[in-house]
Enzyme design. Structure first.
Site, PDB file in Angstrom:
ATOM      1  N   ASP A 186       2.965  -4.783   8.058  1.00 59.64           N
ATOM      2  CA  ASP A 186       1.767  -3.971   7.913  1.00 59.64           C
ATOM      3  C   ASP A 186       0.566  -4.919   8.026  1.00 59.64           C
ATOM      4  O   ASP A 186       0.254  -5.659   7.092  1.00 59.64           O
ATOM      5  CB  ASP A 186       1.804  -3.258   6.550  1.00 59.64           C
TER       6      ASP A 186
ATOM      7  N   GLN B 141      -4.662  -5.197   6.843  1.00 59.13           N
ATOM      8  CA  GLN B 141      -5.690  -6.084   6.276  1.00 59.13           C
ATOM      9  C   GLN B 141      -5.709  -7.446   6.954  1.00 59.13           C
ATOM     10  O   GLN B 141      -6.570  -8.279   6.643  1.00 59.13           O
ATOM     11  CB  GLN B 141      -5.441  -6.279   4.768  1.00 59.13           C
TER      12      GLN B 141
ATOM     13  N   HIS C 155       0.874  -1.176   0.000  1.00 62.39           N
ATOM     14  CA  HIS C 155       0.000   0.000   0.000  1.00 62.39           C
ATOM     15  C   HIS C 155       0.916   1.234   0.000  1.00 62.39           C
ATOM     16  O   HIS C 155       2.017   1.183   0.554  1.00 62.39           O
ATOM     17  CB  HIS C 155      -0.838  -0.054   1.277  1.00 62.39           C
TER      18      HIS C 155
ATOM     19  N   LYS D  57     -10.486  -0.612  10.379  1.00 64.74           N
ATOM     20  CA  LYS D  57     -10.665  -1.818   9.539  1.00 64.74           C
ATOM     21  C   LYS D  57     -10.979  -3.032  10.410  1.00 64.74           C
ATOM     22  O   LYS D  57     -11.290  -4.107   9.925  1.00 64.74           O
ATOM     23  CB  LYS D  57      -9.398  -2.083   8.720  1.00 64.74           C
TER      24      LYS D  57
ATOM     25  N   CYS E 173      -4.713   2.452  -3.686  1.00 66.09           N
ATOM     26  CA  CYS E 173      -3.459   2.951  -3.090  1.00 66.09           C
ATOM     27  C   CYS E 173      -2.316   1.973  -3.314  1.00 66.09           C
ATOM     28  O   CYS E 173      -1.440   1.813  -2.444  1.00 66.09           O
ATOM     29  CB  CYS E 173      -3.616   3.253  -1.605  1.00 66.09           C
TER      30      CYS E 173
HETATM   31  C1  LIG Z   1      -2.345  -2.874   3.589  1.00 67.43           C
HETATM   32  C2  LIG Z   1      -2.687  -1.479   4.033  1.00 67.43           C
HETATM   33  N1  LIG Z   1      -1.737  -0.730   4.606  1.00 67.43           N
HETATM   34  C3  LIG Z   1      -1.994   0.511   5.025  1.00 67.43           C
HETATM   35  C4  LIG Z   1      -3.228   1.077   4.885  1.00 67.43           C
HETATM   36  C5  LIG Z   1      -3.474   2.461   5.393  1.00 67.43           C
HETATM   37  O1  LIG Z   1      -4.386   2.421   6.445  1.00 67.43           O
HETATM   38  P1  LIG Z   1      -4.950   3.768   7.098  1.00 67.43           P
HETATM   39  O2  LIG Z   1      -5.503   4.589   5.981  1.00 67.43           O
HETATM   40  O3  LIG Z   1      -6.009   3.293   8.039  1.00 67.43           O
HETATM   41  O4  LIG Z   1      -3.815   4.423   7.794  1.00 67.43           O
HETATM   42  C6  LIG Z   1      -4.249   0.342   4.276  1.00 67.43           C
HETATM   43  C7  LIG Z   1      -5.573   0.933   4.039  1.00 67.43           C
HETATM   44  O5  LIG Z   1      -6.281   0.564   3.122  1.00 67.43           O
HETATM   45  C8  LIG Z   1      -3.971  -0.974   3.855  1.00 67.43           C
HETATM   46  O6  LIG Z   1      -4.912  -1.718   3.274  1.00 67.43           O
END
Ligand SMILES: Cc1ncc(COP(=O)(O)O)c(C=O)c1O
Length: 415
Positions: A209, A212, A132, A235, A373
């Site tokens: 990370d 998900q 992401h 999430k 993203c």
């Molecule tokens: C794999 C992953 N990393 C990071 C993020 C960023 O999360 P946030 O916008 O809640 O900070 C997301 C959000 O879709 C994500 O799916």
């Protein structure tokens, strides 16, 4: 009958669960809402909504600073939430749990503080092709500032990391590895334990990370032996604006503070500041108090159902939807890893994902369209974007049937 349908034996009480989520009974464009955008943000159960409501009606005060009853009560509640999160992740200490505003801030915190202290000219940082943007940009900034180099683990056509290539990238110059546990676009579940073991064999720390992953699977940070694990509350059926950074005590003690200000100190003079111990060293300013409390309530909620039951049920939804989508002519699923979470991205020959998403919305079906993203990943597949359906445990087979009917209708209208 399909293989998926015959083996579908949900062991969760769907009727009761769905009644816990008020938004699931609303209409969108005159139709019952089918919410398949859980990868972007998940819906909140009444229990979480009640906790936030209660905070403002009965408990509102600032934490850590007051001798009065309200402040003391809410400080205890907030710190209890930290302990709930610690236990949920099986972290060794509650001070290894840092409240942040979300995954993005957690990664920025580590990249900035780690980069400041440990990254120099010519060093290397490893990420993967399926990250992401939130797990790319903070590292890119460190690289620009320090003259370091970003190395990227490639993927195969199914959307699985090429582990042999990863092994080749690990070198004496590698200072940190940062990879996603589950891809938000492909649904791939990465072999994070192996990734961590390989890095640790060279004394390289690893950030995972988990944005998900936490909604779909249980995470044991000690068993994984990860150095940092990050995720967002929203999430995970909790409030927006709150997230978690888990860090091993040893690393958190070594890293310099990220943001500074009230709450992060032991003593301040105009000449010098002595910073607070963990976790306060990383929690500048008044935090998202009701967010932290609501997140712990969300965690209690999913634990009541049981993450193994959730994962098993969502896997059935994934199989069922995948089988149905594969029957649609001209449709290609992007991300066909053997080990997948309940996220399905797809493209349809000659059609723009936005157009499909817009027609589905008219039918009350919420999916995500675009690059999610993950623009570098889109470049990898040579596509502009996908339609993404991501399921949670409150979704049903009947909703998938409606989605497939709606999708066929959209394709017919657009072709
Ligand atoms: C794999 C992953 N990393 C990071 C993020 C960023 O999360 P946030 O916008 O809640 O900070 C997301 C959000 O879709 C994500 O799916």
């Amino acid at each position: 009958m399909s293989e998926a349908k015959t083996i579908l034996k949900t062991s969760i009480d769907l009727k009761k669960i769905r009644a816990d989520f008020p938004i699931l009974s609303r209409k969108v464009n005159g139709k019952s809402l089918v919410y398949f955008d859980n990868g972007a943000t998940a819906q909140k159960p009444q229990q979480v909504i009640d906790a936030i409501d209660r905070y403002y009606k009965e408990q509102n005060a600032n934490i850590h600073r007051g001798v009065h009853t309200l402040s003391q009560e809410i400080t205890i509640a907030y710190e209890n939430s930290r302990s709930t999160i610690q236990k949920h992740l099986n972290a060794a200490y509650s001070h290894e749990i840092i409240f942040t505003s979300g995954t993005t801030e957690s990664i920025n915190l580590v990249a900035t503080s780690f980069g400041k202290k440990f990254i120099s000219q010519g060093d290397e940082i490893i990420i993967s092709e399926m990250e992401h943007h939130s797990n790319i940009l903070p590292w890119q900034v460190v690289c620009e500032e320090k003259g370091a180099i970003l190395k990227v683990i490639p993927i195969n056509d199914s959307g699985e990391l090429l582990m042999d290539e990863y092994k080749k990238l690990l070198s004496d110059r590698t200072k940190i590895v940062a990879v996603t546990h589950i891809s938000n676009t492909l649904g791939t579940i990465n072999p994070v334990k192996e990734i961590i073991e390989l890095a640790h064999a060279k004394n390289i720390p690893v950030l995972i990370d988990g944005a998900q992953a936490v909604p779909h699977t249980s995470v044991d940070v000690q068993a994984l032996d990860c150095d940092f694990y990050v995720f967002s509350g929203h999430k995970l059926f909790g409030p927006t604006g709150v997230g978690i950074l888990y860090g091993k005590e040893k690393w958190l003690n070594e890293l310099p503070p990220y943001q500074v200000g009230g709450g992060t100190i032991k003593t301040v003079t105009f000449e010098k500041t002595e910073y607070a111990d963990l976790p306060l060293k990383f929690e500048a300013g008044t935090p998202h108090i009701e967010g932290g409390i609501g997140l712990a309530v969300a965690i209690d909620y999913i634990n009541e159902i049981g993450l193994s039951k959730i994962a098993a049920y969502e896997h059935e939804l994934l199989l069922y939807a995948t089988e149905a989508l594969q029957k649609i002519e001209g449709l290609r699923i992007i991300g066909t890893a053997k080990n997948k979470a309940s996220v399905i991205s797809f493209v349809v020959d000659g059609l723009h994902p936005f157009d499909i998403g817009t027609i589905l919305d008219q039918l009350g079906i919420a999916v995500r369209t675009g690059h999610h993203c993950t623009q570098p990943l889109m470049q990898c597949y040579e596509i502009q974007g996908t339609v993404r359906a991501s399921f949670a445990f409150y979704n049903t087979i009947e909703e998938i049937d409606e989605f497939i009917i709606g999708l066929n209708r959209a394709i017919k209208m657009l072709k």
